[in-house]
Scaffold this active site. Structure first.
Site, PDB file in Angstrom:
ATOM      1  N   VAL A 180      24.437 125.745 -68.267  1.00 13.94           N
ATOM      2  CA  VAL A 180      24.560 124.839 -67.122  1.00 13.94           C
ATOM      3  C   VAL A 180      25.447 123.646 -67.486  1.00 13.94           C
ATOM      4  CG1 VAL A 180      23.303 123.377 -65.490  1.00 13.94           C
ATOM      5  CG2 VAL A 180      22.320 125.559 -66.217  1.00 13.94           C
ATOM      6  N   GLU A 217      18.733 118.558 -57.479  1.00  7.65           N
ATOM      7  CA  GLU A 217      18.995 119.731 -56.626  1.00  7.65           C
ATOM      8  C   GLU A 217      19.000 121.042 -57.414  1.00  7.65           C
ATOM      9  OE1 GLU A 217      19.689 119.779 -53.036  1.00  7.65           O
ATOM     10  OE2 GLU A 217      19.129 121.808 -53.614  1.00  7.65           O
ATOM     11  N   VAL A 220      15.845 123.715 -58.285  1.00  2.00           N
ATOM     12  CA  VAL A 220      15.284 124.775 -57.426  1.00  2.00           C
ATOM     13  C   VAL A 220      16.417 125.600 -56.833  1.00  2.00           C
ATOM     14  CG1 VAL A 220      13.894 125.259 -55.375  1.00  2.00           C
ATOM     15  CG2 VAL A 220      13.271 123.372 -56.876  1.00  2.00           C
ATOM     16  N   GLY A 245      19.021 126.938 -58.159  1.00  2.00           N
ATOM     17  CA  GLY A 245      20.361 126.711 -58.711  1.00  2.00           C
ATOM     18  C   GLY A 245      21.327 126.105 -57.723  1.00  2.00           C
ATOM     19  N   GLY A 258      22.432 136.765 -68.488  1.00  2.00           N
ATOM     20  CA  GLY A 258      22.086 135.342 -68.633  1.00  2.00           C
ATOM     21  C   GLY A 258      21.281 134.760 -67.481  1.00  2.00           C
ATOM     22  N   GLU A 295      15.186 133.070 -68.153  1.00  2.00           N
ATOM     23  CA  GLU A 295      14.865 131.887 -68.945  1.00  2.00           C
ATOM     24  C   GLU A 295      14.839 132.273 -70.422  1.00  2.00           C
ATOM     25  OE1 GLU A 295      14.118 128.631 -67.571  1.00  2.00           O
ATOM     26  OE2 GLU A 295      15.134 129.761 -66.019  1.00  2.00           O
ATOM     27  N   ASP A 316       8.086 130.460 -63.374  1.00  2.00           N
ATOM     28  CA  ASP A 316       9.317 129.766 -62.975  1.00  2.00           C
ATOM     29  C   ASP A 316       9.322 129.561 -61.456  1.00  2.00           C
ATOM     30  OD1 ASP A 316      12.427 129.219 -63.558  1.00  2.00           O
ATOM     31  OD2 ASP A 316      12.296 130.596 -61.856  1.00  2.00           O
ATOM     32  N   LYS A 333       9.139 125.981 -59.127  1.00  2.00           N
ATOM     33  CA  LYS A 333      10.076 125.661 -58.036  1.00  2.00           C
ATOM     34  C   LYS A 333       9.307 125.428 -56.732  1.00  2.00           C
ATOM     35  CE  LYS A 333      13.779 128.301 -60.199  1.00  2.00           C
ATOM     36  NZ  LYS A 333      14.322 129.645 -60.397  1.00  2.00           N
ATOM     37  N   GLY A 370      22.702 130.848 -63.193  1.00  2.00           N
ATOM     38  CA  GLY A 370      24.061 130.982 -63.724  1.00  2.00           C
ATOM     39  C   GLY A 370      24.718 129.616 -63.862  1.00  2.00           C
TER      40      GLY A 370
HETATM   41  N1  HSE Z   1      15.537 131.961 -64.664  1.00  2.00           N
HETATM   42  C1  HSE Z   1      15.780 131.456 -63.360  1.00  2.00           C
HETATM   43  C2  HSE Z   1      15.927 132.625 -62.412  1.00  2.00           C
HETATM   44  C3  HSE Z   1      17.057 130.665 -63.255  1.00  2.00           C
HETATM   45  O1  HSE Z   1      15.948 133.771 -62.852  1.00  2.00           O
HETATM   46  O2  HSE Z   1      16.011 132.390 -61.227  1.00  2.00           O
HETATM   47  C4  HSE Z   1      16.905 129.208 -63.275  1.00  2.00           C
HETATM   48  O3  HSE Z   1      15.864 128.740 -62.507  1.00  2.00           O
END
Ligand code: HSE
Length: 438
Positions: A14, A129, A132, A134, A187, A190, A201, A205, A302
């Site tokens: 990022v 921002e 949540v 991306g 990629g 996490e 995750d 969010k 990403g």
């Molecule tokens: N690992 C998370 C996902 C990306 O797969 O959505 C970043 O929040």
């Protein structure tokens, strides 16, 4: 032209996306902001690690303090991840009067209260921002574009890794492990993929979305969370036969005076637009009183998409600096949050998909249906697949129920699992067929 100095904590995927966007879109950013955003310092752990962005070595430091103490740094961008260490440095940055932009959902879900309270006390901004979905601008939409509205429900596909895995398993009949390896290779996952797979995750969010939408604090421990690790290809195929796909859905909705929150794999009707959100894409379907249902879709993971959200925040924060207007956008800090009852999952209502592996013997189906009937759970459809013949090992019996109370269904499952004809655990999936836009 005025310069706004930025200090980065972290230069992973990022962070590199942020540096690349600041460089490649510098002209547009200057024109829109009326100022230049300049990266002054970048804290990294390892000077020699290859990076996806080239940064002048003179800007690199292994000392986070050097970034925070640099008088030319007005905005600290936290893209290092983790909770406690990130909290320590974000709080230290706020203490020094720096504005903060963070992409860290775990930090905000776990320790957001402290971060926002500190920012408020110091009169600086925190923007988040990218935490949540991306690059998908959903937080700004809820907080600013829908400031006049009243949101009653949020349904989100907010984890790209699990959506990618489920899509692969469905479309390519890939086994779970192979689909996970493919998600990691590109990629999306996490560092610890169990956070993706287990739904943690998505729950983090959801806490941030619910706080903004409902003005109430939701902690990850309040969110009923179930991941996708136990889903088998047979369930994806059976779901399709009933006209559904399987998605990991994060839900927050108002129920009476309370709020119901859960993250779990659900069967979604194929006709709902969320069903066609494939691969790593994220989507949020929200329902607001005045707007009605609205769907937002985009890339939730990403370096470049997430970097785009971070840079958008840097620009917003810079606009406030230029205008001398920090604090313009309210943060979900303590005095702004109401305590609202969090409804227990046992009270939730769903139709259910149940798959029971059973011995193929006379009377087995009748006994299972009897258990459900005793609990007042009405059956909508039943299928049984042939496998071999009588005495040839367990066969799957799949049952779709009408709407029932989760607590009753769980009790019925314990009884079904205790029947001598049942083999292993019953697979339970909830059916979400009440969504708008179907
Ligand atoms: N690992 C998370 C996902 C990306 O797969 O959505 C970043 O929040």
């Amino acid at each position: 032209m005025r310069e706004i100095g930025v200090g980065l904590l972290g230069l992973g995927n990022v962070g590199a996306g942020v540096v690349n966007i600041l460089r490649s879109h510098a002209r547009e950013i200057e024109a829109r902001l009326g100022a230049q955003v300049v990266v002054r310092r970048v804290a990294i752990r390892d000077q020699d690690k290859p990076r996806a962005a080239s940064v002048d070595r003179a800007l690199l430091t292994t000392s986070i303090e050097q970034v925070l103490d640099d008088p030319q740094v007005a905005i600290v961008v936290e893209v290092m991840g983790g909770v406690d260490l990130a909290a320590r440095w974000v709080l230290a940055a706020l203490d020094r009067g720096k504005h903060v932009v963070t992409a860290n959902k775990a930090l905000l879900a776990e320790r957001g209260d402290e971060v926002f309270a500190k920012a408020r006390a110091r009169g600086v901004d925190v923007y988040y921002e990218a935490a949540v979905c991306g690059g998908l601008p959903i937080l700004r939409t809820i907080r600013e574009a829908l400031a006049a509205d009243r949101i009653s429900a949020i349904y989100g596909i907010v984890n790209g890794t699990t959506n990618f895995i489920l899509t692969r398993m469905t479309e390519e009949r890939a086994p779970f492990s192979e689909a996970l390896a493919a998600a990691q290779a590109v990629g999306y996952a996490e560092a610890d993929p169990s956070l993706d797979i287990g739904g943690g995750d998505a729950a983090q969010k959801l806490c941030i979305l619910a706080a903004l939408a409902f003005g109430t604090r939701v902690h990850p421990a309040d969110v009923f969370t179930e991941g996708i690790g136990a889903i088998e290809p047979i369930d994806l195929a059976q779901a399709r036969e009933f006209g559904y796909c399987v998605k990991l859905l994060a839900t927050a909705k108002r129920v009476g005076e309370g709020v119901e929150t859960h993250v779990c794999p659900v069967l979604l009707p194929l006709a709902n637009p969320l069903a066609s959100v494939r691969g790593p894409y994220n989507a949020v379907l929200l329902v607001a009183d005045a707007l009605g249902p609205a769907l937002f879709q985009g890339q939730g993971a990403g370096g470049a998409p997430t970097g785009s959200a971070v840079v958008g925040d840097i620009i917003d924060c810079s606009r406030n600096i230029v205008a001398g207007a920090a604090g313009r956008v309210p943060m979900p800090y303590e005095p702004n949050l109401k305590e609202v009852a969090k409804l227990p999952m046992s009270e939730s209502l769903f139709p259910y998909y149940l798959r029971v592996m059973v011995d193929d013997r006379p009377g087995v189906l009748a006994r299972i249906c009897g258990v459900l009937g005793e609990r007042g759970i009405s059956i909508g459809a039943v299928t049984q697949k042939e496998r071999g013949g009588v005495g040839q090992g367990p066969v799957p019996v799949t049952i779709v129920t009408h709407e029932a109370r989760e607590g009753d269904v769980q009790t019925a499952l314990s009884s079904i699992e205790a029947l001598p004809s049942t083999r292993g655990k019953v697979r339970l999936l909830r059916i979400e067929n009440r969504l708008p836009m179907a």
